[in-house]
Design a protein around this motif. Sequence first.
Motif, PDB file in Angstrom:
ATOM      1  N   LYS A  10       0.715  -1.070  -0.018  1.00 12.14           N
ATOM      2  CA  LYS A  10       0.300  -0.082   0.106  1.00 12.14           C
ATOM      3  C   LYS A  10       0.793   1.386  -0.059  1.00 12.14           C
ATOM      4  CE  LYS A  10      -4.105  -1.969   2.425  1.00 12.14           C
ATOM      5  NZ  LYS A  10      -4.921  -1.766   3.756  1.00 12.14           N
TER       6      LYS A  10
ATOM      7  N   ASN B 244       1.264   1.566   6.574  1.00 13.92           N
ATOM      8  CA  ASN B 244       1.019   0.462   6.771  1.00 13.92           C
ATOM      9  C   ASN B 244       0.029  -0.529   6.437  1.00 13.92           C
ATOM     10  OD1 ASN B 244       3.306   1.051   8.701  1.00 13.92           O
ATOM     11  ND2 ASN B 244       1.666   2.412  10.132  1.00 13.92           N
ATOM     12  N   ASP B 245      -0.279  -1.495   6.374  1.00 15.66           N
ATOM     13  CA  ASP B 245      -1.278  -2.300   6.170  1.00 15.66           C
ATOM     14  C   ASP B 245      -2.558  -1.780   6.586  1.00 15.66           C
ATOM     15  OD1 ASP B 245       0.169  -3.735   4.745  1.00 15.66           O
ATOM     16  OD2 ASP B 245       0.609  -5.767   6.395  1.00 15.66           O
ATOM     17  N   THR B 246      -2.930  -1.417   8.215  1.00 19.49           N
ATOM     18  CA  THR B 246      -3.741  -0.414   8.899  1.00 19.49           C
ATOM     19  C   THR B 246      -4.382   0.954   8.363  1.00 19.49           C
ATOM     20  OG1 THR B 246      -2.107   0.283  10.713  1.00 19.49           O
ATOM     21  CG2 THR B 246      -3.184  -2.041  10.673  1.00 19.49           C
ATOM     22  N   SER B 247      -3.376   1.418   7.235  1.00 12.50           N
ATOM     23  CA  SER B 247      -3.067   2.411   6.934  1.00 12.50           C
ATOM     24  C   SER B 247      -4.928   2.969   6.056  1.00 12.50           C
ATOM     25  CB  SER B 247      -2.415   2.834   6.572  1.00 12.50           C
ATOM     26  OG  SER B 247      -1.152   3.006   6.177  1.00 12.50           O
ATOM     27  N   ASN B 248      -5.350   3.555   6.549  1.00 15.29           N
ATOM     28  CA  ASN B 248      -7.252   4.897   5.984  1.00 15.29           C
ATOM     29  C   ASN B 248      -6.161   5.117   4.646  1.00 15.29           C
ATOM     30  OD1 ASN B 248      -9.026   5.897   5.088  1.00 15.29           O
ATOM     31  ND2 ASN B 248      -9.917   6.396   7.168  1.00 15.29           N
TER      32      ASN B 248
ATOM     33  N   THR C  48      -1.555   7.813  11.067  1.00 17.42           N
ATOM     34  CA  THR C  48      -1.205   6.714  11.264  1.00 17.42           C
ATOM     35  C   THR C  48      -0.941   7.031  13.033  1.00 17.42           C
ATOM     36  OG1 THR C  48       0.363   5.328   9.281  1.00 17.42           O
ATOM     37  CG2 THR C  48      -0.040   4.373  10.942  1.00 17.42           C
TER      38      THR C  48
END
Length: 712
Positions: free
Chosen positions: A116, A142-146, A334
């Motif tokens: 991403k 990050n994989d969790t990023s919006n 983040t």
Amino acid sequence: MQQLTQKLGSGDMVIQEIPYPQVGKGMVIVKNHYSIISAGTEGSTVQAARKSLMGKAKERPQQVKQVLDTLRKQGPLQTYRAVMKQLDAYSPLGYSCSGEVIEVGEGVTEFRAGDKVACAGVGYANHAEVVAVPVNLCVKLNDTSNLKNAAYNTLGAIAMQGVRQADMRLGETCVVIGLGLLGQLTALMLKASGVTVIGIDVSDSAVKTAVDNDVVDLGFTRNAAGIEGQIQRTTNGHGADTVIIAAATSSLDPVNFAGAIARKKGTVVILGAVPTGFDRDPFWYRKELELKMACSYGPGRYDLNYEEKGIDYPVAYVRWTEKRNMEAFQNLLTTQKINIDYLTTHEFSFNEAPKAFDLVVNKTEPFIGIALKYDYSKTPKQEKIITNEKSASGTLGISFIGAGSYAQGNLLPNIPKKETISKVGVLTNSGTSSKRVAEKFGFNFCASNDADVLDEKTNTLFIATRHDSHGSYVLKGLKADKNIFVEKPLCLRESELTEIIQEQERSNKAVMIGFNRRFSPLTQAIRVKFGDGPKSMIYRVNAGSIPADNWIQDLEIGGGRIHGEVCHFIDYLTYVSGSMPVSLSAQAMPDVNGLNDTLNVLLKFENGSTGVIAYYANGSKSLSKEYIEVYSQGSTAILNDFKELKIYGKGKPSKKKLINQNKGQKEMVEAFVNGLLSNGKAPISFNEITAVTQATFKVLESIKRGGEQVEI
């Protein structure tokens, strides 16, 4: 793949199919999930495109001056072509996006498919399903990023650079003038840093948004009563330590108002597009204020080595580059040190992008951030796009690799319109230009990769790319048994020249280079008059300066001006002399950048002719660019800028004067095409092309050896 484009001439905005981007060295291919519309930068571009020609001219006086200068020097036809090329072009929009890497180019090690990322850059991070972006304009998430918030990447980096230029300390006070998207981001970062933030805007709704979302400590509309006094009270009578102007206006009010509210010896940072012609008194002078400019995303911006070549600055010496600013912005998101959820007031599907821009231009309702969402479940296809259903049935099948300003102004319009000629395919770095050129000039398709234009329907390849790719494309074309026309230079490395010679001997295909000046009608008159005997020749070129950071001056990409332009004049003297160059010496005037673009070259030819090339980048712009003298057996020819020729001999001098400058481009293209149709040969012999190319390398060698004469 689909991309949003607009025509500068008509203002028409459409989503259209264009070729999949090429994955160049140091590039990553990204499938977009979101992109952000910048109401300021993009809004002004769209508004300008929708204006009349007179309106466009009023907004761009500098470009009007350039048009008039071209008209004076090159005449109405070339001027018309140059203007229409700009007006008819499909212009991509967008410069901030986020998505998923689907392919990486040569030399890329920090990214891999599936990552991403957030991307930046005009011409790169477009509103398109797929984009190609250099590594230094792309940051890993990050994989969790919006991803919606991450798409604010460019704007976040611009705001951060403004904050860095402000260089504020904990507890200080900053006034942010302009609470649009850029101002809101700036205020968020300042407040997260422990700075007291006062926000000001002409819009009540912008101020209310900032106050309601706790973006500023205090917010005022610009016309609020007693605003200066309130700022004084808030700052204990000192005034603001720093004022950051994030507005976009032609008014001087922001910069003068900043002078009024800043403390003595305070700082004013220009982040938005505002004029800086402030009133000296009573504030700026008496307070000894400091004015700073924030350059876009930060250090690295507009640096070819950084942005295109991917060469980073050492962190010990340049702590915050544009990429590190982007990374820092993404880290703020983040870690939730700033919350920008409220900024996206509108979200449209990508297919509704024109509707979104109507909102920006017409301002039918309040907005701050506008996000475009993509259907990223689609699998992009690398396939050519048909632009003309008519089959390519001519005996001469022509394709183009590269089709920039020169090709569109001088090569493509001059290809003869004959049934024996078919226009097959177009491949350029930009899918939008590929599509437009293919449509405008009647090619069958625009391409996604080299193989598309090297198939069996193409037997003649025109190469008009940047100089560093000429040699490799010539070799690809010859290996595929294609006739070649390549814009000068033939190549930038002697090893490539050796390979090209070997490959041409194997394929026996015609190779032509864009040495157009020998085809000028006035040059032909000189050749007829003077024949092949020995001559003394002078070629003075008032070349004008080109900045050291221009791609032409870059030795790896453009090869410098000796490779890029002096080769023209070596060829010209070779043609006029009727003989091959055998030796030369060259000396360049020293300059601080080592550009070697003010030099003298002395050439000797097989038949005894001599020639001097005086190539000067340090002359007056008001002097004509090119001036030639030829002397032989009691006769003299003087050619001035390919518009006027005088030949002196016995009796009264003969004169020829053209209405418009003619450097032979049309005649060159016609001679090449007609030569292929009649006998399969190019109008310049391959031996001459290689001899001139070799001589160009020897010019550089002689300069390095202090002007020593070298054999060719």
